[in-house]
Enzyme design. Structure first.
Site, PDB file in Angstrom:
ATOM      1  N   GLU A  96      56.156  44.575  53.838  1.00  0.00           N
ATOM      2  CA  GLU A  96      56.075  43.140  54.099  1.00  0.00           C
ATOM      3  C   GLU A  96      57.057  42.408  53.187  1.00  0.00           C
ATOM      4  OE1 GLU A  96      52.367  41.271  52.550  1.00  0.00           O
ATOM      5  OE2 GLU A  96      51.725  43.335  52.234  1.00  0.00           O
ATOM      6  N   HIS A 152      42.310  50.001  49.840  1.00  0.00           N
ATOM      7  CA  HIS A 152      43.513  49.219  49.540  1.00  0.00           C
ATOM      8  C   HIS A 152      43.219  48.442  48.258  1.00  0.00           C
ATOM      9  CE1 HIS A 152      46.649  46.341  49.546  1.00  0.00           C
ATOM     10  NE2 HIS A 152      45.882  45.332  49.930  1.00  0.00           N
ATOM     11  N   CYS A 170      49.566  44.374  54.212  1.00  0.00           N
ATOM     12  CA  CYS A 170      49.427  45.647  53.486  1.00  0.00           C
ATOM     13  C   CYS A 170      48.959  46.801  54.375  1.00  0.00           C
ATOM     14  CB  CYS A 170      48.468  45.462  52.312  1.00  0.00           C
ATOM     15  SG  CYS A 170      48.967  44.144  51.210  1.00  0.00           S
TER      16      CYS A 170
HETATM   17  N1  COA Z   1      35.619  38.666  31.246  1.00  0.00           N
HETATM   18  C1  COA Z   1      35.337  39.374  32.370  1.00  0.00           C
HETATM   19  N2  COA Z   1      35.474  38.881  33.627  1.00  0.00           N
HETATM   20  C2  COA Z   1      35.974  37.624  33.757  1.00  0.00           C
HETATM   21  C3  COA Z   1      36.287  36.840  32.631  1.00  0.00           C
HETATM   22  C4  COA Z   1      36.092  37.415  31.333  1.00  0.00           C
HETATM   23  N3  COA Z   1      36.381  36.729  30.204  1.00  0.00           N
HETATM   24  N4  COA Z   1      36.747  35.647  33.067  1.00  0.00           N
HETATM   25  C5  COA Z   1      36.701  35.677  34.433  1.00  0.00           C
HETATM   26  N5  COA Z   1      36.234  36.879  34.833  1.00  0.00           N
HETATM   27  C6  COA Z   1      36.054  37.349  36.219  1.00  0.00           C
HETATM   28  C7  COA Z   1      35.457  36.329  37.153  1.00  0.00           C
HETATM   29  O1  COA Z   1      34.061  36.273  37.028  1.00  0.00           O
HETATM   30  C8  COA Z   1      35.924  36.867  38.500  1.00  0.00           C
HETATM   31  O2  COA Z   1      35.099  37.947  38.851  1.00  0.00           O
HETATM   32  P1  COA Z   1      34.494  38.063  40.341  1.00  0.00           P
HETATM   33  O3  COA Z   1      35.683  38.102  41.259  1.00  0.00           O
HETATM   34  O4  COA Z   1      33.748  39.355  40.316  1.00  0.00           O
HETATM   35  O5  COA Z   1      33.666  36.862  40.567  1.00  0.00           O
HETATM   36  C9  COA Z   1      37.298  37.449  38.190  1.00  0.00           C
HETATM   37  O6  COA Z   1      37.329  37.613  36.752  1.00  0.00           O
HETATM   38  C10 COA Z   1      38.448  36.541  38.589  1.00  0.00           C
HETATM   39  O7  COA Z   1      38.209  35.269  38.066  1.00  0.00           O
HETATM   40  P2  COA Z   1      38.589  33.972  38.903  1.00  0.00           P
HETATM   41  O8  COA Z   1      38.238  32.780  38.100  1.00  0.00           O
HETATM   42  O9  COA Z   1      38.049  34.059  40.289  1.00  0.00           O
HETATM   43  O10 COA Z   1      40.172  34.159  38.932  1.00  0.00           O
HETATM   44  P3  COA Z   1      41.270  33.289  39.613  1.00  0.00           P
HETATM   45  O11 COA Z   1      40.782  32.022  40.162  1.00  0.00           O
HETATM   46  O12 COA Z   1      42.349  33.226  38.590  1.00  0.00           O
HETATM   47  O13 COA Z   1      41.759  34.178  40.894  1.00  0.00           O
HETATM   48  C11 COA Z   1      42.181  35.965  42.397  1.00  0.00           C
HETATM   49  C12 COA Z   1      41.548  35.557  41.068  1.00  0.00           C
HETATM   50  C13 COA Z   1      41.940  37.449  42.634  1.00  0.00           C
HETATM   51  C14 COA Z   1      41.529  35.166  43.540  1.00  0.00           C
HETATM   52  C15 COA Z   1      43.709  35.657  42.326  1.00  0.00           C
HETATM   53  O14 COA Z   1      44.280  36.467  41.343  1.00  0.00           O
HETATM   54  C16 COA Z   1      44.435  35.891  43.634  1.00  0.00           C
HETATM   55  O15 COA Z   1      44.461  35.036  44.507  1.00  0.00           O
HETATM   56  N6  COA Z   1      45.056  37.072  43.766  1.00  0.00           N
HETATM   57  C17 COA Z   1      45.640  37.523  45.021  1.00  0.00           C
HETATM   58  C18 COA Z   1      44.533  37.864  45.964  1.00  0.00           C
HETATM   59  C19 COA Z   1      44.925  38.949  46.902  1.00  0.00           C
HETATM   60  O16 COA Z   1      45.591  39.879  46.544  1.00  0.00           O
HETATM   61  N7  COA Z   1      44.462  38.821  48.126  1.00  0.00           N
HETATM   62  C20 COA Z   1      44.736  39.825  49.083  1.00  0.00           C
HETATM   63  C21 COA Z   1      43.515  40.655  49.277  1.00  0.00           C
HETATM   64  S1  COA Z   1      43.982  41.982  50.244  1.00  0.00           S
END
Ligand code: COA
Length: 389
Positions: free
Chosen positions: A79, A233, A111
């Site tokens: 992609e 994945h 993906c």
């Molecule tokens: N210690 C441990 N865990 C922690 C933490 C800490 N100090 N602080 C936050 N976390 C956890 C949160 O609880 C959350 O866990 P959960 O998903 O089990 O609820 C996780 O870390 C992520 O935190 P969040 O606040 O949701 O992160 P974010 O808003 O920065 O975004 C993603 C995370 C994954 C949504 C973001 O990185 C993203 O959009 N990535 C791309 C997504 C992707 O690849 N999509 C395609 C799927 S195929």
């Protein structure tokens, strides 16, 4: 007749970013990245590498004089392709000296592309057992500096040959798939970075996994107890864990322990490489084979997901466990030779994009066999250093 994955190879560049240092630079608790996201390091792609060079390095590990003439098709899943018209498979065909009597195409569905390649190859080889198909999953995952997706970047390539009487994984006939037009992740043609509705994509991923896994079980009469391991994945490794947790209650306590242990084995390398997009599931499979205690005949489930969205669950049985040792040694050597970049070095590398005019690149710092040396007359210039040095 058994058909499946005969050989599998991996390549990623040898420079990486430590995600604890990235967390500190972004004002986040490192445990958010290490535990919450499930990533500890991330490959950084130099401007001298693209999906063609990375695929060539991975494929050169599985194409030998023994099978080169048997390859009838190259299916290049990506992609992050390099041309709106010409297939990356065509460049690859030349770099690998594959025969002219061949189909060479590129496929795209986020993906999911490489899985389409594996399933199409399976059908083709069943009809033409003397032939083999080269399947590629190669990508560069870019979300942008200071974005929520930054911690889930990465890149690299996995190459597989699909053949009769395979040496690694014999694929079962049964497979379940599902598609739905969903805007959870996309990249318009004018953008070099992806757009993502992160939380939404996580929910859709789990929904799709449950749908195709249960459809597979209904069709085959198998249950979760039939699997030694479930692989996923892994855009980031916590994503697969969420998928696994959603079906774990269907397993006995003993099975749960085994599935969880094997999931840990399946994410060892993904944690340190990052997101390969379409190659991620297959890097996870390699990680499982190299790090888990599996036996011949063990059934492995594979969940493929491509945002947008396509999901597929299929399975295979392990033919022999010996390739695992060679894979482990290869990965150990790869991680040992990598160079750590500072956050500032990573940012500067990230910003250094290929221009849209002719250019000659300095490739001295790149230790890969296949490199992009520049653009001439609007054509990417590739070099196989094993022929020039
Ligand atoms: N210690 C441990 N865990 C922690 C933490 C800490 N100090 N602080 C936050 N976390 C956890 C949160 O609880 C959350 O866990 P959960 O998903 O089990 O609820 C996780 O870390 C992520 O935190 P969040 O606040 O949701 O992160 P974010 O808003 O920065 O975004 C993603 C995370 C994954 C949504 C973001 O990185 C993203 O959009 N990535 C791309 C997504 C992707 O690849 N999509 C395609 C799927 S195929």
């Amino acid at each position: 007749m058994q058909v499946g994955i005969d050989k599998i190879g991996f390549y990623a560049p040898s420079q990486y970013l430590d995600l604890t240092e990235l967390a500190q630079a972004r004002g986040e608790d490192p445990n958010k990245y290490l535990i919450g996201i499930g990533q500890s390091e991330q490959v950084v792609i130099p401007v001298t590498q693209d999906v063609v060079t990375m695929a060539a390095s991975a494929a050169s590990q599985v194409i030998t004089d023994d099978n080169r003439e048997k390859i009838a098709m190259v299916i290049f899943g990506t992609e992050s392709g390099i041309d709106h018209s010409k297939s990356a498979a065509m460049y690859l065909k030349r770099l690998l000296h594959l025969p002219d009597q061949i189909r060479a195409i590129e496929v795209k569905q986020a993906c999911y592309g490489a899985t389409f390649g594996v399933q199409t190859a399976k059908d083709y080889v069943k009809a033409n057992p003397e032939k083999q198909v080269l399947v590629i999953g190669a990508d560069i995952a870019r979300y942008g500096l200071n974005t929520p997706g930054e911690v889930t970047q990465g890149g690299g390539a996995v190459a597989m040959t699909i053949a009769a009487a395979p040496q690694i994984l014999a694929l079962d006939d049964a497979t379940s798939f599902r598609s739905e037009d969903i805007m959870d992740f996309w990249r318009p043609l004018y953008r070099t970075e992806a757009l993502v509705d992160g939380r939404y994509s996580e929910n859709i991923y789990v929904d799709f996994f449950q749908a195709v896994f249960h459809d597979y079980c209904k069709t085959t009469g198998r249950t979760i107890a039939d699997f030694a391991a479930l692989t996923y994945h892994l855009p980031f490794t916590k994503m697969g864990l969420k998928g696994l947790r959603s079906v774990l209650p269907e397993a006995s306590d003993t099975q749960q322990t085994r599935l969880k242990a094997n999931f840990e084995a399946s994410r060892v390398y993904n944690r340190r490489v990052g997101n390969l997009y379409t190659g991620s599931l297959y890097l996870s499979l390699m990680s499982l084979l190299a790090n888990a205690a599996l036996a011949t005949g063990d059934r492995i489930g594979l969940f493929s997901y491509g945002s947008g969205a396509e999901g597929e669950f299929y399975s295979g049985t392990l033919v022999q466990s010996t390739p695992a040792l060679a894979a482990k040694q290869q990965f150990d050597a790869y991680f040992k030779k990598r160079t750590k970049l500072s956050v500032a070095e990573y940012e500067s590398c990230f910003k250094r994009q290929l221009p849209n005019h002719d250019v000659l690149l300095d490739t001295k710092a790149d230790d890969a066999r296949f490199v992009l040396t520049g653009i001439k007359h609007d054509q990417r210039q590739y070099v196989d250093r094993s022929h020039t040095e």
